[in-house]
Design a protein around this motif. Sequence first.
Motif, mmCIF file in Angstrom:
data_model
loop_
_atom_site.group_PDB
_atom_site.id
_atom_site.type_symbol
_atom_site.label_atom_id
_atom_site.label_comp_id
_atom_site.label_asym_id
_atom_site.label_seq_id
_atom_site.Cartn_x
_atom_site.Cartn_y
_atom_site.Cartn_z
ATOM 1 N N ARG A 136 19.356 3.406 21.992
ATOM 2 C CA ARG A 136 18.040 3.940 22.355
ATOM 3 C C ARG A 136 17.883 5.349 21.801
ATOM 4 O O ARG A 136 16.855 5.718 21.243
ATOM 5 N N THR A 141 13.774 0.671 20.144
ATOM 6 C CA THR A 141 12.782 0.605 21.214
ATOM 7 C C THR A 141 13.314 -0.283 22.339
ATOM 8 O O THR A 141 14.296 -1.004 22.154
ATOM 9 N N ARG A 142 12.622 -0.241 23.488
ATOM 10 C CA ARG A 142 12.985 -1.120 24.595
ATOM 11 C C ARG A 142 12.939 -2.576 24.155
ATOM 12 O O ARG A 142 13.778 -3.391 24.512
#
Lengths: 434, 405
Positions: free
Chosen positions: B318, B323-324
Amino acid sequence: MFGYYLDLALRSLKRNRMLTALMVLAIGLGIGASMTMLTVLHVMTADPVPGRSARLFYPQVDPQPMENYKKGEGPPDLWTWTDAMNLLHDGKGVRQAAMSGGQVTVVPPGGVTRAFNAHARYTTADFFAMFGLSFADGGGWDAGDDGKRARVAVITRQLADKLYGTPHAAGRTLRLGKYDFRVAGVVDDWHPVPHFYDLNMGDYADPEQVYVPLGTAIGLKLSTMGSMSCWGDFPQDGDMAKASGCMWMQYWVELDTPAQVAAYRQYLVHYSEDQKQLGRFERAPNTRLRDVMQWLDYNHVVPGSVQLQTLLALGFLLVCLVNTVALLLVKFLRRGGELSVRRAMGASRRSVFVQLLVEAALVGLAGGVIGLLLSLFGLWVVRQQPTQYAGLAHLDTTMSAATFALAVCATLLAAVFPAWRACRLVPARLLKTQ
Amino acid sequence: MRILFQIRPILAALRSHKTAVMLLMLEIALTMAVLGNLVFVVYGTVQRSRVPTGVDESRIGVIQSIGVIGTANSGTIENDLAVLQAVPDVVAATYGGPPLWFTQRDSVFLDPSHGHKLGRVYEFQGSQGLSRTLGARIVHGVDLDDNEIPAVTRYTPTMEIPVLMTKALGQHLFPDGRALGGVIYDSGNNPLRVVGIVDHLRGSITGSPDDDWSIVTEFMYGHQDGGGGFMIRVRDAAQLPEALRAAAAALQKANPGHVSNKTFTMAELRADYFKSDLASGRMLVAILLILLVVTALGVSGLASFWVQQRRRQIGMRRALGATRRDILRYFQAENFLIVSGGVLLGAVFAYALNLFLMRRFELAHLPAHYLLAGAVVLWLLGQLAVLGPALRASAVPPVVATRSV
């Protein structure tokens, strides 16, 4: 030491409650489902006459003509009237009985309009003593009654209560169709599972309500029930005693010692030879003598659907075990750090191994409790099903104990590999990375 | 495309958990083997319970009426049938039983000496009107005629008797296609001449082709008293329960010396016939659902573990710009790979189990689309099970990377 391991195990299990719950649930479900099916199988393959089954034998001879003869084929499962009567007359066993299923119309004291059909067994005097039925009132009939075709009957307690409102019905009059019989005795509830002595009525059929001497029933032409196989003509007047080319009866014999069994085998062969010389039999002696459990096995009594379900339930247990192995493996390996510290402080591999097994056993124990509850629930569900054997599905103490033992053993087995992997970790390497 | 780029690192990561991954694959493979075969078995039962008997099932009702021997009875079968016919809405009535109910089987032969056995057939025997009441469809020849069937009083053991035969039995006994007009013998000595061919008439439904090997014979009954099964057929299926009640009452009135034990419709008989099989099927489905739950628990448990273990690595990714969504995709792709491996192994297991069941329980061959469906179910199950842990992973903040474990 064990207490310490227990303490460590509890701490470890508490640390990750979610995962512990997952493992316990998975084992519980696996045990519950497989024990439900195993219990059904256990009940269905149970000994129908405990203590007697090894002494009760079903003989077979082959009275069929040469037509359609196939070499190596076993003798038929049923008996002709003539052969059954010959064997009965010879009386070579300790006890013996010829029999057939039947159906009678019971006319209660209340009158014809209340008449109903009941299953009957037409048999000979030794039936009750040989199969171990106990009498609530009166007794059976004797060989003399068989010979003179006496109009006597034995009824079940259930039927006696229904007809007379009391189990003490010996001496009363029982009307079957247009004939009156004297009630000789009332038998207590007897429900052998499976219905081993006549599998033609359905493997798990209920026992008969009325017992009538075979000669009497055939003499009065009461209707018989069950399987029949004929090669000759069936008599037009329906007199079963004249149906010489038809097999429709069962025959059981009690033999108490191995010597008697051997002698009886010889006797069956001699009998077949004699009958061949007389011209009644055409085939070479083809005889069998099976005890109760062998007879059930030979007849494939357990339904295929139950075997299939049991097999799938075991496959299911296997899935649950693999699942447990995987979960325990990650759990143990993740604790590499902690285990390394213990090893560095002087704990032997062996004690680490034992510690991990104690932890697994705790999981197994909890899984066993859940499994037991689930199998009680599962058996309740089975009992609600409209299957023939539904009513028999109960958990006995043996099976409850087996449930626990299976849960703990299965979990310990599942833990062996992960624990072995965990105690083979090299402490120094793990401690360094910390 | 992004997922494809991720496969290499995923494989590298899985390699360091070889044993756990293999165990999970094994679990999925076993689940798939049980799943495929079990669904196949249950589906077979359900299909079998829908096979028609060939008679006009929705319009047929049965009355079991038993004569009590020794009681005065003025009833005759001729009169019984007239009484039943007179009930409103009844179009046909007979003295005889329906399929699936105490059906008799007998061997049939092509010659009177019984030398060459051709098979065992279901024999439907009854009084005049049996064929009309059953309502089986006649495809060749003619129906049994009241003027040509033998009177039961004139029966001799050698007289010729007209019969109806099913198409399937005709093809089996007369492969040259000349069943109509042919003669066969059952275990008695009467020649049975085939006067008509009916489409289907199944004596029982076991799934075997000889279920549909049946013959129908009628005898003319007159002044005889008889007990057993009486059958009626009504015009309108909705009227059947009402007509059956009225018919049973009328029959009882005509036969005061009879005991009416049971009345039931053909639909009830069918439901009763299959209830045990369908109950077993339901139990199997219950086992199957629990099995899927356990497998999902296993997948979910392992994924949670890995997420916990890799918190630091996730944080690093991260911090480095993932990204998530990337993290979520990573765990989903990882799960997909593991389940795919399990499914491939599972296909082999499923076939092996099927081969065993075929030998042991006479099961049919498992069609390939069951495996495909099983694979889809397991992929979906896997994705569902991993969703929770994967979402938790994607929620790991980048700052974790800067902390020590």
